[in-house]
Scaffold this active site. Structure first.
Site: not given
Ligand SMILES: Cc1cc(=S)c(O)co1
Ligand SMILES: [Zn+2]
Length: 258
Positions: A62, A92, A94, A104, A117, A196-197
């Protein structure tokens, strides 16, 4: 079929398996600066990260995620809008298929090309997974990326991408200091939200920095060389792994700055 970001398994479909997708404190949101209320009671963020807690970098199908040892308090967030101490678990990103989208959160409708994030969990709970579903369990610091000059602090990350191109790939990643990815000014907006996931838990105190960091267009292109797909499967570029803004549903957004 597991969740993703395509028309058949993406954000518009998540509610089918995760009904909280239509909940009262979902993320991300559109942040409208003129409607945020300055709160003089908000403290400056206190972030202290120990690079020796950096463990590995992973393509989880992801996003690209850097994971930290969280068995001590050495990488943690205190103050800001939170009480107590939250330990860094992972960070991570996005991002979009092109430089005109990918974040996001949006700011008065403006999309940034990417969003970082930094995920922290409340040490009043015994672990990240226990904290992840509690209303005060997580604090995520969001940092926007905008197109500018090459960011040398991203280079170390990007160099690892070639070895984790496909879903499930992981490699050791040591001595990275996430504070090198923070903007100079730590003014922030804060509101109560969610992951957000999926599973979209409503457990996140969001802390979104007003000031973006930069990445060059070439560096953004490097993110887009990652794959959603596993080795051997038809290659599926990891792009547009962002959820669009969700209804505010009466929530207040506070600003730490005037
Ligand atoms: C724990 C976590 C937080 C976010 S914001 C994400 O995208 C995935 O997993
Ligand atoms: Zn995130």
């Amino acid at each position: 079929m597991s969740w993703g970001y395509k028309p058949n398994n993406g954000p518009q479909k998540w509610v089918e398996n995760f009904p909280i997708a239509d909940g009262v404190r979902q993320s991300p949101i559109d942040i409208v600066p003129g409607q945020a209320s300055y709160d003089a009671g908000l403290k400056p963020l206190n972030l202290k990260y120990d690079p020796s807690t950096c463990l590995d970098i992973l393509n989880n199908g992801h996003s690209v995620q850097v994971t930290f040892a969280d068995d001590t308090d050495s990488s943690r967030l205190t103050d800001g809008p939170i009480s107590g101490l939250y330990r860094l678990k992972q960070f991570h990103f996005h991002w979009g298929a092109s430089d005109d989208k990918g974040s996001e959160h949006t700011v008065a409708g403006t999309k940034y090309p990417a969003e970082l994030h930094l995920v922290h969990w409340n040490t009043k709970y015994a672990s990240f997974s226990e904290a992840a579903s509690k209303p005060d369990g997580l604090a995520v610091v969001g940092v926007f990326l905008k197109i500018g000059g090459e960011n040398p602090n991203l280079q170390k990350l990007l160099k690892a991408f070639d070895t984790i191109k496909s879903k499930g790939k992981q490699t050791s990643f040591a001595n990275f200091d996430p504070s090198t990815l923070l903007p100079g000014c730590l003014d922030y907006w804060t509101y109560d939200g969610s992951l957000t996931t999926p599973p979209l838990y409503e457990s996140v105190t969001w802390i979104v920095c007003k000031e973006p960091i930069t990445a060059s267009s070439a560096q953004m292109a490097k993110f887009r060389t990652l794959l959603f797909s596993a080795d051997g499967a038809a290659p599926d570029c990891m792009v547009n792994n962002y959820r669009p803004p969700q209804p505010l549903k009466g929530r207040a957004v506070r600003a730490s700055f005037k």
